[in-house]
Scaffold this motif. Structure first.
Motif, PDB file in Angstrom:
ATOM      1  N   ARG A  82      -4.333   2.591   9.640  1.00  0.00           N
ATOM      2  CA  ARG A  82      -3.826   1.517   8.786  1.00  0.00           C
ATOM      3  C   ARG A  82      -4.852   0.387   8.777  1.00  0.00           C
ATOM      4  O   ARG A  82      -5.344  -0.032   9.834  1.00  0.00           O
ATOM      5  CB  ARG A  82      -2.501   0.989   9.341  1.00  0.00           C
ATOM      6  CG  ARG A  82      -1.894  -0.154   8.531  1.00  0.00           C
ATOM      7  CD  ARG A  82      -0.616  -0.686   9.171  1.00  0.00           C
ATOM      8  NE  ARG A  82      -0.878  -1.317  10.461  1.00  0.00           N
ATOM      9  CZ  ARG A  82      -0.358  -0.927  11.607  1.00  0.00           C
ATOM     10  NH1 ARG A  82       0.434   0.126  11.663  1.00  0.00           N
ATOM     11  NH2 ARG A  82      -0.634  -1.565  12.737  1.00  0.00           N
TER      12      ARG A  82
ATOM     13  N   TRP B 134      -3.215   0.854   1.763  1.00  0.00           N
ATOM     14  CA  TRP B 134      -2.540   0.691   3.056  1.00  0.00           C
ATOM     15  C   TRP B 134      -3.383   1.224   4.199  1.00  0.00           C
ATOM     16  O   TRP B 134      -3.452   0.635   5.273  1.00  0.00           O
ATOM     17  CB  TRP B 134      -1.191   1.401   3.008  1.00  0.00           C
ATOM     18  CG  TRP B 134      -0.360   1.261   4.248  1.00  0.00           C
ATOM     19  CD1 TRP B 134       0.579   0.307   4.498  1.00  0.00           C
ATOM     20  CD2 TRP B 134      -0.381   2.117   5.400  1.00  0.00           C
ATOM     21  NE1 TRP B 134       1.138   0.501   5.738  1.00  0.00           N
ATOM     22  CE2 TRP B 134       0.563   1.610   6.313  1.00  0.00           C
ATOM     23  CE3 TRP B 134      -1.108   3.257   5.751  1.00  0.00           C
ATOM     24  CZ2 TRP B 134       0.799   2.211   7.547  1.00  0.00           C
ATOM     25  CZ3 TRP B 134      -0.884   3.844   6.985  1.00  0.00           C
ATOM     26  CH2 TRP B 134       0.056   3.328   7.871  1.00  0.00           C
TER      27      TRP B 134
ATOM     28  N   GLU C 267       9.612   0.777   4.069  1.00  0.00           N
ATOM     29  CA  GLU C 267       9.592  -0.625   3.659  1.00  0.00           C
ATOM     30  C   GLU C 267      10.818  -0.967   2.820  1.00  0.00           C
ATOM     31  O   GLU C 267      11.372  -2.068   2.935  1.00  0.00           O
ATOM     32  CB  GLU C 267       8.305  -0.916   2.900  1.00  0.00           C
ATOM     33  CG  GLU C 267       7.064  -0.857   3.799  1.00  0.00           C
ATOM     34  CD  GLU C 267       5.784  -1.177   3.047  1.00  0.00           C
ATOM     35  OE1 GLU C 267       5.810  -1.243   1.804  1.00  0.00           O
ATOM     36  OE2 GLU C 267       4.748  -1.367   3.718  1.00  0.00           O
TER      37      GLU C 267
END
Length: 546
Positions: free
Chosen positions: A221, A301, A336
């Motif tokens: 990430r 991301w 999310e």
């Protein structure tokens, strides 16, 4: 030209083609098929050696299959440069057959054939697959020179070999697609059931490593400061970059290139890459790597990166990784979305609790206090008209009505948000609740201390709803309420010995409690077998106040 020989060759060639097709259909490797064809070509042409050569690189060939007659020396070369083999280079570059005699050969390969194997003459033809020269088929003899029809016969066998290669490649591609779809389906199954992202990350890392046969897979990430945090890893080539490691992504490593461009990237020789990450991976033994970006709602991301220590990766590697990257992105987006939904539910619960407290405070400090003042005024009026019996009776009735109204307001205030909960905590609030419940209740509260206000409110209303449910449906039942701290948080159990059969889907109270519990990240279980009572078990994550 001997037409009988050609005819026999063609007839036998069709037999070989059928045999090769049957072998491939039966799962036999292309090497075994090529060995069968090479042996037959040797028998038909009277050769002592046969070699199927594959163009390994633009400048090198390697022996895919070698056949030698009984008693003849074996082929001693396995891979060599075309610069040392003018004959094969001519076949590859021109796409035409050659005929060679090796007496007085000066090139390294020719001298080896003549000196080590005793070969006197050879015929070579190209093997073309999908309009590209794949390699070459050579037959050699230590005796008389090969017949004039050797090139034509060998060309037919070259076509058989090409067909075998294409069939094997088609089968391999089909198997590859099947394996890839199975791997994607397993990962998609995890995403569909809303598995935790770490479970999806680990599954993707392992599936990709096994599917692409690489020694290392990483999921990372990107952070806002130009670093990368590794969230999953699989394979022996970890480079010390275990899950949780955070390192600068700047430079020309695969991760660095994806960060800079937002596109898929590869590094064929990590020794030429620069940056902290590249240096660490090079030291770990990674030779080449490829990666695909992970995009969530249009933003970069992170990335999936695979690496190998012993070879360059195929040209289609990045494309094959994209579907897995998309699944990872979906898992992250789902998480999310769930978090955003949960956060909104938590905010609603907190707002409702705050509203309850304000309402209770307004009732207590406003309306309730004013009614008390009115009641005191009535008492004074009663004293002033002590001799006036009709007026006294009217004031007495007003006093009773005021007392009832004040008691009702106090009860309403406790239902909205009991002041004793704010002031004294769960234990005294629950003791008061148990006394007012109207059913026999055995209350056990462990040493809880003070918990987060929203947790205390949720626990209070879980018990309140449980006792209300018992009083409504089984007023003669006995209830047991137990609260205590466990590893997962605050455990609440409300059970009764009533008639059971409670349906959480049919009661707004139980549904509301379940929503409140889940909004706080807790869990609820309701067991209510008919005739065996009801048990409500709740676990709430705790936030200690002291």
């Amino acid at each position: 030209m001997n037409h009988d020989v050609i005819g026999r060759g063609l007839r036998d060639g069709r037999s070989v083609l059928r045999a090769a097709t049957e072998l491939i259909a039966g799962g036999v490797s292309v090497t075994e098929v090529l060995e069968t064809v090479a042996g037959f070509a040797a028998e038909l042409l009277g050769a002592t050696h046969v070699a199927v050569l594959r163009l390994a690189t633009p400048s090198e060939v390697e022996v895919e299959v070698a056949w030698a007659a009984t008693g003849a020396p074996s082929v001693v070369l396995d891979r060599w440069s075309l610069a040392d083999d003018p004959s094969t280079r001519h076949v590859i570059e021109s796409g035409r057959a050659v005929r060679e005699t090796w007496e007085g050969a000066t090139d390294p390969v020719g001298r080896t054939l003549r000196g080590r194997l005793g070969v006197r003459s050879s015929v070579g033809v190209p093997i073309s697959v999908d309009d590209h020269v794949w390699g070459a088929l050579y037959v050699h003899t230590t005796g008389e020179e090969l017949g004039a029809d050797a090139e034509e016969c060998l060309a037919a066998f070259s076509q058989l070999i090409a067909a075998a290669i294409v069939n094997a490649a088609t089968r391999a591609e089909l198997e590859r697609v099947v394996l890839e779809q199975e791997a994607l389906r397993r990962v998609a199954g995890l995403v569909a059931k809303s598995a935790e992202p770490m479970e999806v990350f680990d599954a993707v890392a392992e599936e990709l490593a096994r599917l692409l046969r690489v020694q290392g897979t990483k999921l990372l990430r990107y952070e806002t400061d130009g670093t990368a945090t590794f969230v999953a890893s699989w394979g022996p080539l970890d480079g010390g970059l275990v899950t949780g490691t955070r390192i600068s992504a700047q430079g020309t490593s695969v991760a660095g290139r994806i960060l800079a461009t937002g596109e898929a990237a590869r590094v064929d020789d990590y020794r030429r890459a620069r940056g902290p990450l590249a240096e660490q991976l090079t030291a770990a033994g990674i030779r080449s790597a490829a990666g695909a970006p992970i995009r969530v709602d249009g933003r970069l991301w992170g990335a999936i990166v695979i690496g190998t220590a012993d070879r360059s990766l195929p040209d289609d590697t990045e494309q094959r990784m994209r579907d897995f990257a998309d699944l990872v992105a979906t898992a992250i987006a789902n998480l999310e979305s769930r978090r955003a939904l949960l956060d909104s539910r938590v905010r609603l619960v907190h707002m409702a609790d705050d509203t309850r407290r304000r309402f209770e405070r307004d009732l207590h400090d406003g309306v309730q206090q004013r009614l008390v003042a009115v009641g005191l005024g009535v008492v004074r009026a009663q004293g002033a008209v002590a001799e006036d019996e009709p007026a006294r009776e009217i004031l007495d009735a007003v006093g009773v009505l005021l007392d009832d109204t004040i008691d009702g307001l106090r009860e309403l205030s406790r239902g909205v948000h009991p002041a004793i909960l704010t002031e004294g905590g769960l234990a005294p609030a629950l003791r008061s609740l148990a006394r007012r419940s109207g059913i026999a209740t055995d209350l056990t509260v462990g040493d809880l201390g003070r918990l987060d206000a929203h947790v205390e409110v949720a626990a209070y209303f879980v018990v309140s709803e449980g006792l209300t449910n018992t009083a409504k449906h089984a007023p003669q039942a006995k209830a047991d309420v137990v609260l205590g701290l466990v590893d997962d948080g605050l455990r609440i159990e409300v059970r009764d010995d009533g008639r059971g059969g409670a349906d959480p889907e049919m009661g707004s109270g139980l549904i509301g409690i379940a929503d409140r519990v889940e909004a706080l990240g807790g869990s609820i279980e309701i067991l209510s077998p008919v005739g065996r009572g009801t048990t409500i078990t709740v676990v709430l994550p705790t936030g200690r106040r002291d």
